[in-house]
Design a protein around this motif. Structure first.
Motif, PDB file in Angstrom:
ATOM      1  N   THR A 107       0.826  -1.200   0.000  1.00 41.98           N
ATOM      2  CA  THR A 107       0.000   0.000   0.000  1.00 41.98           C
ATOM      3  C   THR A 107       0.866   1.258   0.000  1.00 41.98           C
ATOM      4  N   GLY A 108       0.283   2.339  -0.479  1.00 39.08           N
ATOM      5  CA  GLY A 108       0.996   3.608  -0.562  1.00 39.08           C
ATOM      6  C   GLY A 108       0.737   4.483   0.646  1.00 39.08           C
ATOM      7  N   GLU A 109       0.738   5.783   0.423  1.00 40.76           N
ATOM      8  CA  GLU A 109       0.530   6.724   1.526  1.00 40.76           C
ATOM      9  C   GLU A 109      -0.908   6.645   2.027  1.00 40.76           C
ATOM     10  N   ALA A 110      -1.059   6.846   3.334  1.00 43.22           N
ATOM     11  CA  ALA A 110      -2.380   6.751   3.953  1.00 43.22           C
ATOM     12  C   ALA A 110      -3.242   7.957   3.581  1.00 43.22           C
ATOM     13  N   VAL A 111      -4.544   7.687   3.419  1.00 41.99           N
ATOM     14  CA  VAL A 111      -5.521   8.759   3.213  1.00 41.99           C
ATOM     15  C   VAL A 111      -6.678   8.495   4.175  1.00 41.99           C
TER      16      VAL A 111
END
Length: 334
Positions: free
Chosen positions: A65-69
């Motif tokens: 997964t990438g950056e949290a939103v």
């Protein structure tokens, strides 16, 4: 001149064949990156377990997964970092997982589509209702194999949101079914706690159980008492109300059920909801229940319920006694 044209034509034709061949090869690698469904009649026990573990491992830890939103309900959410993971998940779903089992798995691993892409809720969010997760690294074994179904025993690990009374590790089953298109697919995943939540009560589980105080034996008793009919068939535990946190049969205290729409509602209640409708006649008078019992947890979550240490059945009206008999007769039909 003609030879030159033929030469050019030949080169173009070779280039087209090369490009077409690469396209087939690329598609083949994308679509058939695993070939457990090759020669399905002879799917071995080893390959059946390997397929299940590969899918579980991918959904649990293999998706980067990438950056949290911020997610839909304010949870810590992150999109899949690689578009290829979305494609891989789609292939797994299409080729190896039936819809009901897929919905179960993405709920277990908190995978969802959010706006522009797929993502996962990050660890630490306890808003989900699936509380045990499959463990890909443990030993799985074949429990049974009958014609078009393979049953695999799997290991589940407890989520941190459950209390100490629940086992840290528990066993469940994964079923592979040979479908009409001659492909083996995961058709069902069964583990006692998650079954109760996902297939029957969903979010209502927390209205009956305090997971910090109830233990597995409480769940086993609950399933035995309300999850089956008199013939031993599994039945729904769905709850039905007029509105959230309201009564199931709101009129049962002031008019006979046969005179009102509640009689129609009663015909459609699950065994659990019928029992709660029966007890809510008593609960309106403050009947007290053993601590952490399903009645205790349920009624203490309702704003109108007040415990009455002086409760007596003598307080019941003739209408209420009549309605208890009506509801009891429905309960005995299960």
């Amino acid at each position: 001149m003609i030879d030159k044209k033929i030469h050019i034509f030949t080169i173009i034709l070779l280039l087209m064949c090369f490009v077409y061949g690469c396209g087939i090869n690329t598609y083949s690698k994308t679509e058939k990156f695993i070939d457990y469904n090759y020669g399905v009649e002879n799917l071995s026990d080893e390959d059946a377990i390997k397929l299940v573990k590969e899918i579980v491992s991918f959904m649990d830890t293999g998706i980067e997964t990438g950056e949290a939103v911020e997610g839909i309900n304010g949870e810590n959410f992150a999109y899949f970092k690689n578009k290829e993971d979305e494609d891989k998940l789609e292939i797994y779903h299409r080729n190896y997982i039936k819809d009901s089992a897929y919905n179960y798995l993405i709920a277990m691993y908190k995978i969802t589509r959010f706006n522009s892409g797929m993502g996962k809720v990050k660890t630490g969010f306890d808003g989900g209702t699936i509380r045990y997760k499959l463990e890909a690294e443990e030993d799985y074994k074949i429990l049974s194999r009958r014609n078009n179904e393979i049953c695999i025993e799997a290991v589940f690990n407890k989520d941190s949101s459950l209390g100490d009374g629940m086992p840290d590790t528990d066993k469940g089953q994964i079923f592979l079914t040979l479908c009409d298109d001659n492909k083996w697919r995961i058709s069902k995943i069964s583990q006692w706690y998650d079954d109760l939540v996902f297939y029957e009560l969903e979010e209502y589980i927390d209205e009956f159980f305090d997971s910090q105080n109830n233990v597995k034996e409480d769940y086993d008793t609950f399933i035995r008492d309300y999850g089956y009919d008199k013939n031993g068939n599994r039945i729904s535990m769905q709850m039905l109300r007029y509105s959230l946190k309201d009564a199931i049969l709101a009129s049962s205290s002031f008019d006979v059920l046969e005179n009102l729409d509640d009689s129609y509602i009663l015909e459609h209640l699950s065994k659990l909801a019928t029992y709660i409708a029966y007890e809510e006649i008593y609960a309106r008078h403050g009947k007290m229940y053993p601590k952490y019992s399903i009645e205790y947890n349920y009624f203490n979550g309702l704003s109108w319920y007040k415990e009455n240490k002086e409760f007596s059945e003598n307080e019941l009206s003739d209408i209420e006694r009549h309605n208890l008999e009506i509801i009891k007769s429905h309960l005995e039909e299960f």
